[in-house]
Write an enzyme that holds these catalytic residues in place. Sequence first.
Site, PDB file in Angstrom:
ATOM      1  N   ASP A 236     -12.041 -84.517  96.597  1.00  0.00           N
ATOM      2  CA  ASP A 236     -11.196 -83.328  96.682  1.00  0.00           C
ATOM      3  C   ASP A 236     -10.873 -82.868  95.271  1.00  0.00           C
ATOM      4  O   ASP A 236     -10.850 -83.674  94.334  1.00  0.00           O
ATOM      5  CB  ASP A 236      -9.881 -83.655  97.406  1.00  0.00           C
ATOM      6  CG  ASP A 236     -10.078 -83.853  98.895  1.00  0.00           C
ATOM      7  OD1 ASP A 236     -10.870 -83.107  99.475  1.00  0.00           O
ATOM      8  OD2 ASP A 236      -9.439 -84.751  99.469  1.00  0.00           O
TER       9      ASP A 236
ATOM     10  N   ASP B 244      -7.186 -86.998 102.325  1.00  0.00           N
ATOM     11  CA  ASP B 244      -5.766 -87.308 102.463  1.00  0.00           C
ATOM     12  C   ASP B 244      -5.177 -86.909 103.815  1.00  0.00           C
ATOM     13  O   ASP B 244      -4.145 -87.402 104.212  1.00  0.00           O
ATOM     14  CB  ASP B 244      -4.950 -86.652 101.335  1.00  0.00           C
ATOM     15  CG  ASP B 244      -5.192 -85.151 101.228  1.00  0.00           C
ATOM     16  OD1 ASP B 244      -5.830 -84.590 102.143  1.00  0.00           O
ATOM     17  OD2 ASP B 244      -4.747 -84.549 100.235  1.00  0.00           O
TER      18      ASP B 244
ATOM     19  N   ASP C  90      -9.329 -85.554 107.779  1.00  0.00           N
ATOM     20  CA  ASP C  90     -10.285 -86.176 106.852  1.00  0.00           C
ATOM     21  C   ASP C  90     -10.738 -87.546 107.345  1.00  0.00           C
ATOM     22  O   ASP C  90     -11.749 -88.074 106.883  1.00  0.00           O
ATOM     23  CB  ASP C  90      -9.653 -86.352 105.456  1.00  0.00           C
ATOM     24  CG  ASP C  90      -9.442 -85.038 104.746  1.00  0.00           C
ATOM     25  OD1 ASP C  90     -10.190 -84.091 105.041  1.00  0.00           O
ATOM     26  OD2 ASP C  90      -8.533 -84.950 103.905  1.00  0.00           O
TER      27      ASP C  90
END
Length: 886
Positions: A316, A624, A628
């Site tokens: 990310d 997170d 996900d």
Amino acid sequence: MEEQTSTNLMDGLTEQEAEKRLEAFGYNQLEGKKKKPALLLFFAQFKDFMVLVLIGATIISALLGEYVDAIAVVAIVLLNGVMGFFQEAKAEKSLEALKELAAPQVTVLRNGKWEKNPSKEVVVGDVVKFGSGDRIGADIRITKASSLYIEESALTGESVPVQKREGIVHGEHVGLGDQENMAFMGTLVTRGTGVGIVVGVGMKTAMGQIADLLQSAETVITPLQRKLEQLGKILIVLSLLLTAAVVFVGVYQGQDMYRMFLAGVSLAVAAIPEGLPAIVTVALSLGVQRMIKKKAIVRKLQAVETLGCASVICSDKTGTMTQNKMVVTNIWSGGKSWSVTGEGYEPKGEFHENNQSINPTKHHSLYQTLTFGYLCNQANIIKKDKEYALDGDPTEGALVACAMKAGLTRDMLRDQFEMIHEFPFDSTRKMMSVIVKDRSGKKFVVSKGAPDVLLNLCNGVLWDNQLQVMNKLYKERIQKEVDSLASQALRTIAIAYKTLPQTSLKISEKEAESHLTFIGIQGMIDPPRPEVKAAVEECKQAGIKTVMITGDHQITAAAIAKQLGILPDKGNVLEGKKLEALDDEELTNIVDDTYVYARVSPEHKLRIVKALQRRGHIVAMTGDGVNDAPAIKAADIGVAMGITGTDVAKEASSLVLLDDNFATIGAAIKEGRNIYENIRKFIRYLLASNVGEILVMLFAMSLALPLPLVPIQILWVNLVTDGLPAMALGLDSPESDVMKRKPRNPKEGVFARGLGWKIISRGFLIGIVTLLAFIITNSQNPDNLQYAQTVAFSTLVLAQLILVFDCRSERSIFHRNPFGNIALIGAVFISLLLMLVVIYYPLLQPIFSTEPIKGRDWLLISGLAAIPTFFLVGGIFSRETMKEPK
């Protein structure tokens, strides 16, 4: 069963009251599985097959009357057992520490302020709030729910999330699945937000009633541990066969049957690599503890092995590669642009138009953009010790800080607007909305979210303070502004609203978020972490590709990726919409050339992981959020964020980053590679030494020579050289080029990259030089066999202690600083000291059949002992060196 307590819903409990209740009700935790008593843990060390063989050798030695030999074998077995016991005890303590570090946090209202506390400190009567991705920490009666859905499969077995609400549930003996106003310990919030009062903690929760089902825990054996366990059994058979060959040849050459049998037993003890089963456990345990110091928690031991094989890191952007401290720098509304000064979350800064300072309250559309950005927001900025801290999401925090710079406060908004309902943000919609009512009774829907999403939901636009119908021209102008801000690496958040009819009752999310009026865009930046660029470059040198995955705009993502060195000149950037249109085969074909995925949803991450795996990559994937979790679980190495990560993501992961920092992933990979290399060093040293011990006896028997080593000496060598120096290799630091090598092939065998050749060649030479030392000394002192045996014994020990330094490098002994591992220096020094004590201390000489060695013979011993290590370095076997990694 609920506890009867009273609570102030506005302020929560005081700290004093919370402490009283903690004493009364105890910690909010389930009763743990009873620990195995220390004595049983100690005796468990002697169940291993290799150890049982050694115990058999002890019994044989004792029956033959060789009590000194029996004691020596017992010492070896006990030392191995004691080391295993302490290591396992230490591993258990590490596991407890990991549980503490990874313990869930709960947001609790104490003394009128929301704060995060460990779940175990929550007490009955606490007011707590929770949102999407949180694991419920206690049994809670819900007092406020907003689009709240909770997955209760841990209790009910039903995987479909259940909608929750505040209010009373009527009926007697209502089942857990029907208690819509309750949130139970251990369940997961999949959507929405809620507030409630804790009514049950610890064993008095619904989860506590089935706690026995949760106490079973299996010891995880990693693939490498399994391989070495099998290897150990094979080596036992080989050792016993070779030992039998030595005994047979000796007896055939006329040696005494009794002495040869005794020598055979001793040789079998020395040759069996009893330390092998503990190798991985020791190396993994030490490595895991080092990782904790580097802010990485290993949740699954297999991940440590897999880390060294990682070839792609999918990360990310926000918070992992960047600082996660957003600040609004640009605002656009109704065809006009403004810039904003200031840093971080401190509400100090100026608004500029055309480089001139302006008062934002005098510009209607600007002030409305700021007001609505603050209204549709859950974040708060709190002043702590002269510093401003964020409580909430960084993006929302940036909007709050910007609004506060214009003089707006939360109290002002509460005075002007009443919050009626909230539609929380979720990653699928990419937006959030609230319904508010002003003092005149007028109701509004206020929305914020991704500009491309909101544009498609708007049929009006505020332009030059006039309400206009949204058309293609306005959309193009707005999109042009979004692209302009994105090209400056700014993240953009759009603000929209609509007025609701006075008569409107409760409306759905879909109805609320339609026919909106677009009023403005706020552009914010999240500066890259300074250490990430170097970490990306280090990964590149290690043959690891870094891929950025973000929900941000394509241009913003590309700008940050270029800044960090992720996106090469000819690298592709793939947007979520285009990814959606590709089938799996098409995605697999382009995945190697794609470095940035923009505007993607968590569901896309799973497809990206699988596409990379189909290309043969070992993938590390960060995440997170709740959504996900599937991608994290599917990845070879699932990485969850320790600060911003939800409990769901953490549970799906094999690695948790305590600092949410990309650089920590690189450090973990480096440590993972080092752990595997240290295991190889251990194997190389242990087996080369054992090969040398067997061959010196086999060669002597084949040449009809007397025994070059007596049984007690063989046992002593095994005890000392397989002890401290071997364990000290597990503490070795990484080689300087460990992150300049290509990722290891996961199918690579233990003896790959020339390790088998190193073991045989070094072991062969150790056997030869030990035998040479014996022959030379015996020829000079034909009447003193014991002296020749002492010289052979010293040569064998010294050769192995020099070899241990060579084992530190994949290339040669000269490629590493010999003083780089202080533990190894200490271990070698102690081993040398013990050898000298055995040789020169009169009381030990009869036991170990030794005599004091003359000074000139130490030159012979030293010269011969150095040959196994330095002979190969000299290029005689250069074929091996050429094959090793550069």
